[in-house]
Design an enzyme around this catalytic site. Structure first.
Site, PDB file in Angstrom:
ATOM      1  N   LYS A   1     -20.817 -45.479  -7.222  1.00 17.40           N
ATOM      2  CA  LYS A   1     -21.345 -44.398  -8.063  1.00 17.40           C
ATOM      3  C   LYS A   1     -22.621 -43.892  -7.429  1.00 17.40           C
ATOM      4  O   LYS A   1     -23.594 -44.640  -7.287  1.00 17.40           O
ATOM      5  CB  LYS A   1     -21.613 -44.947  -9.478  1.00 17.40           C
ATOM      6  CG  LYS A   1     -22.302 -44.004 -10.423  1.00 17.40           C
ATOM      7  CD  LYS A   1     -21.535 -42.734 -10.684  1.00 17.40           C
ATOM      8  CE  LYS A   1     -20.138 -42.974 -11.194  1.00 17.40           C
ATOM      9  NZ  LYS A   1     -19.384 -41.776 -11.504  1.00 17.40           N
TER      10      LYS A   1
ATOM     11  N   HIS B   1      -9.413 -42.913 -13.728  1.00 20.00           N
ATOM     12  CA  HIS B   1     -10.840 -42.903 -14.063  1.00 20.00           C
ATOM     13  C   HIS B   1     -11.150 -43.923 -15.149  1.00 20.00           C
ATOM     14  O   HIS B   1     -10.285 -44.266 -15.953  1.00 20.00           O
ATOM     15  CB  HIS B   1     -11.188 -41.498 -14.568  1.00 20.00           C
ATOM     16  CG  HIS B   1     -12.523 -41.374 -15.228  1.00 20.00           C
ATOM     17  ND1 HIS B   1     -12.684 -41.242 -16.584  1.00 20.00           N
ATOM     18  CD2 HIS B   1     -13.763 -41.346 -14.701  1.00 20.00           C
ATOM     19  CE1 HIS B   1     -13.973 -41.140 -16.862  1.00 20.00           C
ATOM     20  NE2 HIS B   1     -14.644 -41.195 -15.740  1.00 20.00           N
TER      21      HIS B   1
HETATM   22  O1  GKR Z   1     -20.306 -45.102 -16.338  1.00 24.65           O
HETATM   23  O2  GKR Z   1     -22.041 -44.086 -15.512  1.00 24.65           O
HETATM   24  C1  GKR Z   1     -20.825 -44.225 -15.657  1.00 24.65           C
HETATM   25  C2  GKR Z   1     -19.901 -43.306 -14.924  1.00 24.65           C
HETATM   26  O3  GKR Z   1     -20.625 -42.367 -14.204  1.00 24.65           O
HETATM   27  C3  GKR Z   1     -18.952 -42.641 -15.883  1.00 24.65           C
HETATM   28  O4  GKR Z   1     -19.641 -42.113 -16.970  1.00 24.65           O
HETATM   29  C4  GKR Z   1     -18.120 -41.571 -15.242  1.00 24.65           C
HETATM   30  O5  GKR Z   1     -17.365 -40.929 -16.218  1.00 24.65           O
HETATM   31  O6  GKR Z   1     -16.996 -43.354 -14.128  1.00 24.65           O
HETATM   32  C5  GKR Z   1     -17.138 -42.064 -14.284  1.00 24.65           C
HETATM   33  C6  GKR Z   1     -16.811 -41.226 -13.101  1.00 24.65           C
HETATM   34  O7  GKR Z   1     -16.028 -41.666 -12.306  1.00 24.65           O
HETATM   35  O8  GKR Z   1     -17.287 -40.091 -12.989  1.00 24.65           O
HETATM   36 MG    MG Z   2     -15.924 -39.770 -11.233  1.00 30.38          MG
END
Ligand code: GKR
Ligand code: MG
Length: 432
Positions: free
Chosen positions: A203, A330
Site C-alpha cells: 500500500k 480487493h
Molecule cells: O485499508 O487502508 C486500507 C486500504 O487502502 C483500503 O481502504 C483500500 O480500499 O485496500 C484498498 C485498496 O486496495 O485500495
Molecule cells: Mg487498491
C-alpha cells in the site's frame, strides 16, 4: 426442503486495527463491520459480513425486517425487496477510498451481505459448499497476497486521542513500525513466515514516490521470485504515474490505481509497461463501458461487498473475460465471514488469475468465527462443509459487539484520525 427467513439480525462489531498508513490518512484503532444473520428456525442460519459504518448500518436495519418470509433460494426476490425498502436512496459511499455514489451502488452494497447469507443458507439446505452454487470449483486452494502497509509502531497513548475513539484496543499487533524500505521488507518477512504468501502488495501513496519505488526495489531484492504490486490509491498525477510506471518496469505484475479517474488512468495505461489495476475507477456496472472502452485498466479488483454479492461478482468476472481484462480481488479490513465468502467465490472463478488481497494479517487474531479458515502456504483451502463452511462463535460475537458499543467510532475516517496527530494533514488526490 423449503425454508423461509424468519428473522434478520444485524450486529455491528468492532475489532482492533493497527495504525496503517494510506493516501487518506491512518487507520483508526477500531475497524467496524456488520455481521448479518438470516435465521430460518431449527438452528438454520445464513451468514454475511459487510461495512459497519453508521449510515450503512441504518440501511441494513431498514431492509432486514422486509426479508421475513423470503425463500433463501429466491435471490431475485431478495433484490426486489432490497430495492423496494431502499426506495432509490443514494447513500454516500463512505466505506473506503472509492469516489461518487449512486442509488445503484447503494443497492448493490446493501444487497451483498444478504445475498451471501442466502447462498450460505442454500448451501446448508442442499448440503453443498457455496462454490458449488457458483458453478463448481475450478481450484481447491484460493491464493491470497501479502498486504504490506507503512505503519506506526502503535496507536498513540491513551491519555491523548484515545478519548476520541473510545479507548485503545489491547496490544495484539505483531508488526513493528514500518516507515522505510527496511521496515517494509521486515514486515514482508514476518507476514510471509506466518502465512506463506506467494505474492506481495504494498500500500503506497504515503511517502513521495521515490521512497516507495525504493521499497519495491528492496522487496524485489529480498523476494526475487514473488510477484509485486504497488497501490498508491490515486495519490499521483498522470505525469508522476507514468514516471513511476517507467521506473518500475519489470518489477510489478500490476500497478494499482496510480491516479484518479478513468480518463487519467487511460492516459497512464497507454504509456505504462505493466497493466493497471483498479478498485477505485471501475467500481460499479456504470463504470464498465467507459472504463473498458477507454482501456483504462488491465485488471479489475472485484469486491463482492460493493459489486452486489457473489453471483454479481462472477458476472463481473465474465464481463472482464469478454473484454480481455484480468480479475483480482480487493479487500478492506474484514473478518472471517468475508474471507470465507471470498474463498468460495475465488474457488469458482476461472477468471481469477491473481492472488486475492486480504487484510487478514491485520485482524490481530480476532474473529467472530469459532474456526476461521486458516491461510497456509499463501492460500485458503476451500472447505467441503456446506454453505460458506464457517460458523459463529457467539461469545466472540458478543465481545466484538461490546467493543463496538464501547468505542466511539461510528464511521471510518482515516483523514480526521491522522489530523489529530498532524493538524495540518489534508487528503489530496493527487498529492504528488
Ligand atoms: O485499508 O487502508 C486500507 C486500504 O487502502 C483500503 O481502504 C483500500 O480500499 O485496500 C484498498 C485498496 O486496495 O485500495
Ligand atoms: Mg487498491
Amino acid at each position: 426442503m423449503t425454508a423461509r427467513i424468519r428473522e434478520v439480525v444485524v450486529t455491528p462489531v468492532a475489532f482492533p486495527d493497527p495504525p496503517l498508513l494510506n493516501s487518506a490518512g491512518v487507520h483508526q484503532p477500531w475497524a467496524l463491520r456488520a455481521i448479518v444473520e438470516l435465521r430460518c428456525g431449527d438452528g438454520l442460519i445464513g451468514l454475511g459480513e459487510t461495512y459497519g459504518d453508521a449510515p450503512h448500518l441504518e440501511l441494513l436495519r431498514g431492509v432486514g425486517p422486509t426479508l421475513v418470509g423470503l425463500d433463501p433460494f429466491d435471490t431475485n426476490g431478495l433484490w426486489r425487496r432490497v430495492g423496494r425498502a431502499l426506495g432509490g436512496v443514494d447513500a454516500p459511499d463512505r466505506h473506503g477510498l472509492t469516489g461518487g455514489s449512486s442509488p445503484q451502488k447503494t443497492a448493490l452494497r446493501v444487497f451483498s451481505p444478504f445475498e451471501v447469507a442466502c447462498l450460505d443458507l442454500q448451501g446448508h439446505l442442499i448440503g453443498r459448499p457455496v462454490a458449488d452454487l457458483l458453478g463448481g470449483r475450478v481450484r481447491d486452494r484460493v491464493p491470497f497476497s501479502a498486504y504490506l502497509f507503512y505503519k506506526w509502531a502503535a496507536h498513540p497513548p491513551a491519555d491523548g486521542p484515545a478519548s476520541l475513539v473510545g479507548g485503545l484496543p489491547p496490544a495484539g499487533d505483531p508488526y513493528p513500525e514500518a516507515l522505510d524500505p527496511a521496515g517494509i521488507v521486515e514486515q514482508a518477512r514476518l507476514m510471509i513466515a506466518q502465512y506463506g504468501f506467494g505474492s506481495i502488495k504494498l500500500k503506497g501513496g504515503v511517502f513521495p514516490p521515490g521512497e516507495e519505488i525504493a521499497a519495491i526495489r528492496a522487496l524485489r531484492e529480498a523476494f526475487p521470485e514473488l510477484p509485486l504490486r504497488l497501490d498508491p490509491n490515486a495519490a499521483w498525477s498522470v505525469a508522476t504515474s507514468i514516471r513511476v510506471a517507467e521506473e518500475t518496469e519489470g518489477l510489478l505484475e500490476y500497478l494499482e490505481d496510480p491516479t484518479p479517474g478513468i480518463a487519467g488512468m487511460a492516459e497512464v495505461a497507454e504509456a505504462a509497461p505493466m497493466p493497471l489495476a483498479t478498485n477505485m475507477c471501475v467500481v460499479s456496472p456504470a463504470d464498465i463501458p467507459p472504463g473498458f472502452t477507454q482501456e483504462a485498466v488491465g485488471v479489475v479488483l472485484s469486491d463482492h461487498h460493493y459489486w452486489g454479492g457473489l453471483r454479481r461478482s462472477a458476472e463481473l468476472a465474465a464481463m472482464c473475460r469478454t473484454w480481455g481484462v484480468g480479475v483480482s480481488m480487493h479487500s478492506n479490513s474484514h473478518l472471517g465471514i468475508s474471507l470465507a465468502a471470498m474463498t468460495q467465490l475465488g474457488a469458482a472463478l476461472p477468471e481469477l488469475t491473481y492472488a486475492a488481497d486480504t487484510h487478514t494479517p491485520w485482524q490481530c487474531g480476532v474473529d467472530v468465527l469459532d474456526r476461521p479458515l486458516p491461510i497456509t502456504g499463501g492460500a485458503v483451502t476451500v472447505p467441503d462443509a456446506p454453505g460458506l463452511g464457517v460458523a459463529l462463535d457467539r461469545d466472540a460475537l458478543a465481545r466484538l459487539h461490546e467493543n463496538y458499543l464501547r468505542c466511539a467510532i461510528r464511521e471510518r475516517d482515516d483523514t480526521s484520525y491522522r489530523r489529530i496527530f498532524e493538524p495540518g494533514y489534508t487528503r489530496r488526490r493527487p498529492r504528488w
